[in-house]
Design a protein around this motif. Structure first.
Motif: not given
Length: 233
Positions: A67-68, A26-31, A46-47
């Motif tokens: 977003a990264l 699962a990818p994650v929103a790092e920033s 909202l992310l």
């Protein structure tokens, strides 16, 4: 009864995750900077940094936002402002590379892509779709912007396929693809539209760490040991 069923499902997922060769990736929103909206199954929110993403999620970034997204295998996608991105199908199984999948879609706007272990094990499993062409990779760091599709290759290679055929875009180059029926052509930095230059500059301003790449030859695009650079126009 509903609570009990959910508990059973969670338990089963936990058991599967520890089985040899089984991977739930699962990818994650790092920033996240500014307002980025996630839409899934008809609902939106909202992310937030640390948010886990799943297949089918659509990200929409507003003006001034970015977003990264970091994936389990080290792959990174940086989404620029005023962009729409869809996670179609991501699966990383290092012990079963034939099952690897990284299929995403840039609906609108711009993004930067830095490949990870999945792209090294099974580069043919990586696909980035746009309305103009489908992009594959060869151990890659590149940026794209939609409209007339613009591609700048910083490292590795990009394999671009549209109605006219398949083309290999080498590092140190900028390319334009005017339509799905057009042949990609090399252009100079001076030929980039102002909006695309702004996209690429904003993407380069976001530091991406964790994968070391050499400096390469796109004019004004210098990839450093921390995978950062500046596109000068």
């Amino acid at each position: 009864m509903i609570v009990r069923r959910r508990s059973i499902v969670v338990l089963l997922i936990g058991m599967l995750a520890v089985l040899p060769g089984f991977s739930i990736a699962a990818p994650v929103a790092e920033s996240v900077t500014g307002e980025v909206t996630v839409t899934v199954s008809g609902r939106s929110f909202l992310l937030q940094p640390g948010q886990v993403l799943d297949n089918g999620f659509v990200l929409t970034s507003q003006q001034g936002a970015s977003a990264l997204i970091r994936f389990d295998d080290g792959q990174v996608i940086v989404l620029a402002a005023a962009s729409v991105f869809k996670l179609d199908n991501y699966r990383f199984s290092p012990s079963k590379p034939t099952e690897n999948r990284s299929e995403v879609e840039l609906v609108r706007g711009a993004m930067r892509f830095v490949s990870g272990l999945l792209g090294k094990q099974t580069p043919e499993a990586v696909k980035i779709k746009t309305q103009t062409a489908t992009i594959g990779i060869r151990g890659t760091d590149f940026m794209i912007a939609t409209g007339s599709l613009y591609v700048t290759v910083g490292d590795g290679g990009v394999v671009l396929t549209n109605a006219t055929g398949t083309y290999v875009l080498n590092p140190g180059t900028l390319w334009q693809l005017a339509s799905p029926q057009a042949v990609p052509t090399v252009i100079s930095i001076q030929q980039l539209p102002a909006a695309v230059s702004s996209y690429f500059q904003s993407l380069q301003a976001i530091q991406v760490s964790g994968i070391a790449l050499p400096n390469v030859g796109v004019p004004g695009y210098q990839v450093t040991q921390q995978v950062t650079g500046v596109l000068s126009v």
